[in-house]
Write a protein that holds these residues in place. Structure first.
Motif, mmCIF file in Angstrom:
data_model
loop_
_atom_site.group_PDB
_atom_site.id
_atom_site.type_symbol
_atom_site.label_atom_id
_atom_site.label_comp_id
_atom_site.label_asym_id
_atom_site.label_seq_id
_atom_site.Cartn_x
_atom_site.Cartn_y
_atom_site.Cartn_z
ATOM 1 N N ALA A 90 0.819 -1.219 0.000
ATOM 2 C CA ALA A 90 0.000 0.000 0.000
ATOM 3 C C ALA A 90 0.853 1.269 0.000
ATOM 4 N N ASP A 91 2.070 1.207 0.582
ATOM 5 C CA ASP A 91 2.917 2.407 0.620
ATOM 6 C C ASP A 91 3.740 2.570 -0.660
ATOM 7 N N GLY A 92 3.490 1.750 -1.657
ATOM 8 C CA GLY A 92 4.188 1.871 -2.935
ATOM 9 C C GLY A 92 5.437 1.004 -3.039
ATOM 10 N N SER A 93 5.913 0.476 -1.906
ATOM 11 C CA SER A 93 7.133 -0.345 -1.941
ATOM 12 C C SER A 93 6.864 -1.665 -2.670
ATOM 13 N N VAL A 94 7.947 -2.298 -3.133
ATOM 14 C CA VAL A 94 7.827 -3.518 -3.940
ATOM 15 C C VAL A 94 8.587 -4.642 -3.232
ATOM 16 N N TRP A 95 7.918 -5.779 -3.061
ATOM 17 C CA TRP A 95 8.462 -6.895 -2.279
ATOM 18 C C TRP A 95 8.358 -8.193 -3.060
ATOM 19 N N THR A 96 9.183 -9.147 -2.691
ATOM 20 C CA THR A 96 9.012 -10.486 -3.232
ATOM 21 C C THR A 96 8.958 -11.487 -2.082
ATOM 22 N N PHE A 97 8.619 -12.736 -2.419
ATOM 23 C CA PHE A 97 8.282 -13.753 -1.426
ATOM 24 C C PHE A 97 9.301 -14.883 -1.473
ATOM 25 N N ARG A 98 10.032 -15.095 -0.394
ATOM 26 C CA ARG A 98 10.961 -16.213 -0.212
ATOM 27 C C ARG A 98 11.920 -16.413 -1.394
ATOM 28 N N GLY A 103 15.747 -19.342 -5.320
ATOM 29 C CA GLY A 103 17.148 -19.387 -5.752
ATOM 30 C C GLY A 103 17.758 -20.758 -5.488
ATOM 31 N N GLN A 104 17.386 -21.342 -4.334
ATOM 32 C CA GLN A 104 17.909 -22.685 -4.011
ATOM 33 C C GLN A 104 17.314 -23.730 -4.936
ATOM 34 N N ARG A 105 16.020 -23.569 -5.260
ATOM 35 C CA ARG A 105 15.401 -24.547 -6.161
ATOM 36 C C ARG A 105 16.020 -24.444 -7.557
ATOM 37 N N LEU A 106 16.340 -23.212 -7.986
ATOM 38 C CA LEU A 106 17.007 -23.070 -9.291
ATOM 39 C C LEU A 106 18.343 -23.813 -9.274
ATOM 40 N N GLN A 107 19.021 -23.767 -8.131
ATOM 41 C CA GLN A 107 20.297 -24.498 -8.029
ATOM 42 C C GLN A 107 20.075 -26.012 -8.104
ATOM 43 N N ARG A 108 19.020 -26.493 -7.436
ATOM 44 C CA ARG A 108 18.744 -27.941 -7.497
ATOM 45 C C ARG A 108 18.370 -28.356 -8.924
ATOM 46 N N SER A 109 17.573 -27.514 -9.584
ATOM 47 C CA SER A 109 17.210 -27.816 -10.975
ATOM 48 C C SER A 109 18.469 -27.817 -11.840
ATOM 49 N N ALA A 110 19.355 -26.844 -11.593
ATOM 50 C CA ALA A 110 20.597 -26.758 -12.373
ATOM 51 C C ALA A 110 21.426 -28.019 -12.172
ATOM 52 N N ARG A 112 20.400 -31.013 -11.500
ATOM 53 C CA ARG A 112 19.795 -32.165 -12.195
ATOM 54 C C ARG A 112 19.991 -32.076 -13.716
ATOM 55 N N LEU A 113 19.978 -30.839 -14.231
ATOM 56 C CA LEU A 113 20.095 -30.642 -15.690
ATOM 57 C C LEU A 113 21.527 -30.312 -16.102
ATOM 58 N N THR A 114 22.481 -30.511 -15.201
ATOM 59 C CA THR A 114 23.903 -30.210 -15.415
ATOM 60 C C THR A 114 24.104 -28.818 -16.027
ATOM 61 N N LEU A 115 23.393 -27.860 -15.439
ATOM 62 C CA LEU A 115 23.624 -26.459 -15.780
ATOM 63 C C LEU A 115 24.392 -25.824 -14.617
ATOM 64 N N PRO A 116 25.005 -24.679 -14.820
ATOM 65 C CA PRO A 116 25.780 -24.059 -13.729
ATOM 66 C C PRO A 116 24.859 -23.485 -12.653
ATOM 67 N N GLN A 117 25.350 -23.444 -11.425
ATOM 68 C CA GLN A 117 24.541 -22.920 -10.325
ATOM 69 C C GLN A 117 24.790 -21.430 -10.138
ATOM 70 N N LEU A 118 23.712 -20.672 -10.240
ATOM 71 C CA LEU A 118 23.799 -19.233 -9.968
ATOM 72 C C LEU A 118 23.750 -19.060 -8.449
ATOM 73 N N PRO A 119 24.688 -18.299 -7.863
ATOM 74 C CA PRO A 119 24.602 -18.081 -6.408
ATOM 75 C C PRO A 119 23.236 -17.499 -6.034
ATOM 76 N N VAL A 120 22.701 -17.935 -4.892
ATOM 77 C CA VAL A 120 21.355 -17.503 -4.490
ATOM 78 C C VAL A 120 21.289 -15.978 -4.369
ATOM 79 N N ALA A 121 22.345 -15.369 -3.845
ATOM 80 C CA ALA A 121 22.342 -13.906 -3.708
ATOM 81 C C ALA A 121 22.250 -13.241 -5.084
#
Ligand code: PLP
Ligand code: COI
Length: 368
Positions: A90-98, A103-110, A112-121
């Motif tokens: 409501a105050d105009g700020s922008v947020w995201t959820f977990r 980021g960790q799930r993208l690493q797990r997917s990476a 499994r698919l032998t892609l490089p892991q992007l650091p979560v940060a």
């Protein structure tokens, strides 16, 4: 393939010379957004290769990719993605959820698919970089959000079948309303009896494009039967619930127990699923993660022991399931109102996401 600890990526930002005007953007945001139809003016692109690791991080105009026709993604489907939203408070700020969970799930997917892991940060930073230039695209209408689609593809031009030695990560964003055309109204689900979504030992627990390609034919069958999603059973016995094409599933028992299929190795571990489990526990409900047979659903609903069924996911939020149909049966009532437990958990989850109640679990991350 975990990237070595390194300095944060430095971004080059080149603003689009054909960004939509304020009036053009407002016309889109104030119209019927639907899901995944409109895209913002910019995107994130980060390159990876075996020699340099992650490099060349950019924010630039949204537009077509240039790929070598031999790029591995086009031949062997080496691709993964995520789905995560930005919410305007409501105050105009922008947020995201977990974002750490995605980021960790993208690493797990990476992995499994032998892609490089992007650091979560760096995953969270990529969302922040896109919001820095495209924040005006985060809608403020009730139930609306900006859906991020981070994805990674194998770009190496090489036709031998082995893990690619070059990849690219991108983030695009789409202002979104409800995933289902009828909003939060109960939906009909089709039981896929001929097709499985995932195999034992396969890629079901990874968020990779191939899983969704495999779900399209049964999804088409579902639509032909007047259903909006397809329910898949376990790939070994064809007896136990796994999930829907793009959502996890929960059953609420009359005695207050709330049940969801346990993670089987072929189910996608939903972040909404984990959050629903937590919110249900917080309410004092008994939660069960276990095998749930299709007969338990059919008989439980028919006998009145299962009083509510719902689907959950980032795109779908929490959507009541009114009816389950198969080749020779139908259970539930599509015209019955959404269940109370379903709607109470939905309300609490969205209240946290939109900043209407305190974030007691520390799930929200501010993007701007
Ligand atoms: N299952 C599948 C197959 C999905 O595509 C999704 C959506 O991302 C989910 C479950 C729910 O996951 P999440 O809650 O993290 O969005
Ligand atoms: C999501 O909810 O983010 C997904 O990726 C599911 C898909 C059906 C859009």
């Amino acid at each position: 393939m975990t990237a070595p600890a390194s300095a944060p990526l430095a971004y080059r930002v080149a603003l689009s010379d054909h960004a939509r005007s304020d009036a053009q953007r407002a016309a889109i945001l104030e119209g019927d957004l639907g899901f995944g139809r409109h895209f913002t003016d910019h995107m994130v692109a980060i390159q990876w290769d075996k020699a340099q690791g992650w490099h060349d991080a950019q924010v630039h105009a949204y537009g077509p990719l240039v790929l070598d026709p031999a790029a591995a993604v086009l031949h062997y489907g080496q691709e993964i993605f995520e789905g995560i939203k930005a919410y305007r408070h409501a105050d105009g700020s922008v947020w995201t959820f977990r974002p750490d969970a995605n980021g960790q799930r993208l690493q797990r997917s990476a992995a499994r698919l032998t892609l490089p892991q992007l650091p979560v940060a760096e995953f969270t930073e990529s969302l922040r970089q896109l919001i820095a230039v495209d924040h005006a695209w985060v809608p403020s209408a009730p139930e609306s959000s900006l859906y991020f689609r981070p994805f990674m593809i194998a770009t190496e031009a090489f036709l031998g079948v082995r893990p690619a030695q070059a990849a690219a990560y991108f983030v695009i964003a789409s202002p979104a309303g409800a995933y289902f055309a009828r909003g939060v109204a109960p939906v009909s689900i089709w039981l896929s009896e001929d097709y499985a979504r995932a195999a034992k030992g396969g890629t079901g627990a990874a968020k990779c494009g191939g899983n969704y390609a495999a779900s399209l034919l049964p999804q088409q069958e579902a639509h032909a039967q007047g259903c909006s999603q397809v329910l898949f059973l376990d790939p070994v016995e064809g007896r136990y619930l796994e999930e829907l094409g793009g959502m996890n599933v929960f059953l609420v028992h009359r005695d207050g127990r709330i049940v969801t299929p346990e993670l089987s190795g072929s189910i996608l571990e939903g972040i909404t699923r984990a959050s629903v489990l937590q919110l249900a526990r917080d309410r004092g409900l008994v939660v069960e993660e276990r095998k749930v047979s299709i007969d338990e659903w059919k008989q439980g609903v028919a006998a009145g022991d299962i009083t509510e069924v719902f689907a959950c996911g980032t795109a779908a939020v929490i959507t009541p399931i009114g009816e389950l149909k198969g080749r020779d049966f139908a259970v539930g009532d599509i015209h019955a109102p959404a269940g109370e437990v379903t709607m109470a958990i939905r309300r609490e989850l969205t209240d946290i996401q939109y900043g209407r109640v305190p974030d007691r679990h520390g799930w929200m991350a501010r993007l701007r």
